[in-house]
Design a protein around this motif. Structure first.
Motif, PDB file in Angstrom:
ATOM      1  N   ARG A 164     107.943 -52.683  86.989  1.00 48.16           N
ATOM      2  CA  ARG A 164     108.558 -52.295  88.250  1.00 48.16           C
ATOM      3  C   ARG A 164     110.030 -51.954  88.027  1.00 48.16           C
ATOM      4  N   LEU A 219     110.285 -48.519  86.263  1.00 52.03           N
ATOM      5  CA  LEU A 219     109.899 -47.349  87.038  1.00 52.03           C
ATOM      6  C   LEU A 219     110.699 -47.179  88.330  1.00 52.03           C
ATOM      7  N   ALA A 223     111.573 -43.426  90.874  1.00 48.80           N
ATOM      8  CA  ALA A 223     111.150 -43.193  92.255  1.00 48.80           C
ATOM      9  C   ALA A 223     111.932 -42.068  92.912  1.00 48.80           C
ATOM     10  N   ARG A 235     102.843 -45.591  87.523  1.00 45.70           N
ATOM     11  CA  ARG A 235     103.539 -46.525  88.412  1.00 45.70           C
ATOM     12  C   ARG A 235     102.639 -47.646  88.896  1.00 45.70           C
TER      13      ARG A 235
END
Length: 529
Positions: A128, A131, A135, A291
């Motif tokens: 998380r 990535l 976003a 993701r």
């Protein structure tokens, strides 16, 4: 050990004598939590109890450690230094020397870790964080071709390199790097799909709410037979229906498939992986899949899955690596070492091929090139594989990428890459593909950039003779690069004599302005090849 609740997943079998101190953490097996009786070092550098490693390998499991990484159990070496340290600690603290752990209890502990790992929902914390920065860059959507690209240009340019790689053009024995489908992908006729779906009491049209719910019910079922039916159905639905691949690639479905990719049941796992490959064929899905946390699962399967599961895992990584926004993430998440291992040692030709093409696309990114170069013996292994006509075409694509960065050039020169590449050019009857010869010359040309060692190594390998022949009879692209290499070998009026600079240890007559102009000329001209 572990009374404070910080390491709840550890199950300790260690029992010390009364009055003895708690042993240092580095003397404990990260899996059993007990003093190690037979310590071994694994490929990723950690030390474990030998039996713990054996059980994890048999079960195809790699536990998540305290730092968030997962160990690589592919190689096991005895750690005599730690064993001596443990024995000395026991003697100093009046503690019993550790005994081999109970295999049954240890297996239960490993299975408990597997179960805990399998039920963790959502994206892993480390992923998380990685990535989060992606976003802000939404994926670019485009219409996916129903077949491989009909028009292929002659060059593939790296976004971070001035050099280009020649793509084989005449009936190559392996799929081209521009192929949009992994080797493990195969399509069926619409009539065949319809017949197969009828056996599951469903139709081949776009699923409505009812059909989608039926699919999700099967995927989420606790019954293995229901899971198997669900992933087989998903695989069939996504095999030829482009619109279904996009509409079904939802967070809910990806979460369900993710839990089945790590299934202990081979049929469930294989069909879940094949479904993931089908979904990944669409560009709009590629970033979504990464993701959603699939890359660590694919890495684990590539390390210890069945032959067919490894085929699908390599195919999925290749497909996902085609997306520019995925390249760095896949490398950071640890895919390069298992892909390299699969390329060299996998039983399946499909796995080897897709692993090689995944490595090629991933090494178009500078950070991944550096990671691969730093991997133990990676460059030496690639150069050894390049000597085989069966794998030379794929290996040269990777080597051309590595030669475009400073670390790659240095490592390749240290590994006698110049002699190897010149030798390949000399063995013309074995390497009869013109594209292979072109990429050999391209790799040599990349190695010559900014290297004061190249000229001497090329002379030792008698490169002038071979390059002169190519300059006369090679393809247009090969002749152009050979001509530039010969100019480097012979020296230019406007190029500094690096041999003289090295011999003298200084360059009193060197005009740095002139040399910068030469480098700019090289950069400008390289884009034409």
């Amino acid at each position: 050990m572990g009374g404070n609740g910080k390491h709840r997943w550890k199950i300790s079998f260690y029992r010390s004598n009364s009055g003895s101190k708690n042993p240092p953490k580095e003397l404990l097996c990260p899996i059993s939590g007990s003093l190690i009786s037979d310590p071994v070092v694994v490929s990723s550098g950690q030390t474990f109890e030998r039996l713990s490693v054996q059980l994890c390998r048999e079960l195809g499991f790699s536990p998540k450690l305290e730092d968030g990484t997962r160990p690589d159990f592919s190689t096991v070496i005895p750690n005599f230094a730690i064993k001596s340290t443990i024995q000395n600690w026991c003697d100093r603290n009046n503690a019993q020397h550790p005994q081999p752990p109970d295999s049954i209890a240890l297996e239960k502990a490993v299975r408990a870790l597997m179960e805990k790992d399998r039920v963790e929902p959502g994206i892993r914390v480390s992923e998380r964080e990685l990535l989060r920065g992606m976003a802000e860059r939404p994926p670019v959507r485009y219409m996916h071709a129903a077949t491989e690209l009909g028009y292929r240009v002659d060059h593939f340019y790296s976004s971070s390199s001035e050099e280009s790689v020649v793509i084989p053009s005449a009936s190559p024995p392996t799929p081209l790097p521009f192929a949009t489908r992994p080797s493990c992908y195969s399509s069926s006729s619409s009539s065949e799909i319809t017949a197969e779906l009828q056996t599951l009491n469903l139709n081949s049209s776009l699923p409505g709410c009812e059909e989608e719910e039926q699919l999700m019910t099967k995927l989420r079922s606790s019954e293995v037979i229901e899971q198997e039916e669900g992933v087989i159905l998903l695989r069939k639905l996504t095999r030829t229906k482009e619109e279904l691949r996009i509409s079904l690639c939802t967070p809910r479905l990806l979460s369900a498939v993710g839990s089945l990719v790590v299934s202990r049941y081979s049929t469930v796992q294989q069909n879940a992986l094949a479904s993931l490959v089908n979904l990944s064929l669409e560009k709009a899905n590629k970033v979504k899949i990464v993701r959603s946390g699939f890359v660590p699962h694919l890495v684990d399967v590539l390390k210890g899955g069945s032959s067919e599961s490894q085929e699908h895992a390599a195919g999925a990584l290749f497909s996902l690596a085609l997306e520019e926004d995925n390249k760095m993430a896949i490398g950071v998440l640890g895919a390069l070492p298992p892909l390299m291992h699969a390329f060299v040692r996998a039983e399946s030709e499909r796995t080897r091929n897709d692993s090689a093409l995944a490595l090629y696309h991933l090494t178009l990114v500078e950070s991944n090139r550096v990671k691969l170069v730093k991997q133990h013996n990676a460059v030496q292994t690639l150069l050894a594989l390049a000597k085989s006509p069966a794998s030379a075409g794929r290996v040269l694509l990777i080597l051309c990428n590595l030669a475009s960065c400073n670390e790659g050039r240095s490592s390749m020169l240290d590994a006698n890459a110049v002699e190897c590449l010149v030798g390949m050019l000399r063995r013309r009857t074995e390497f009869d593909s013109e594209s292979t010869r072109e990429n050999c010359v391209a790799a040599l040309y990349a190695l010559s950039h900014g290297s004061m060692r190249f000229r001497g190594l090329a002379r030792e390998a008698n490169a002038v003779e071979v390059l002169s022949e190519i300059e006369k009879s090679g393809s247009e692209r090969a002749r152009e690069k050979a001509n530039r290499l010969l100019m480097v070998m012979r020296g230019r009026e406007d190029e500094p004599n690096w041999d003289s600079v090295l011999d003298s240890g200084s360059g009193p007559g060197l005009d740095p302005t002139r040399y910068r102009v030469v480098r700019n000329l090289h950069t400008a001209n390289s884009t034409t090849f």
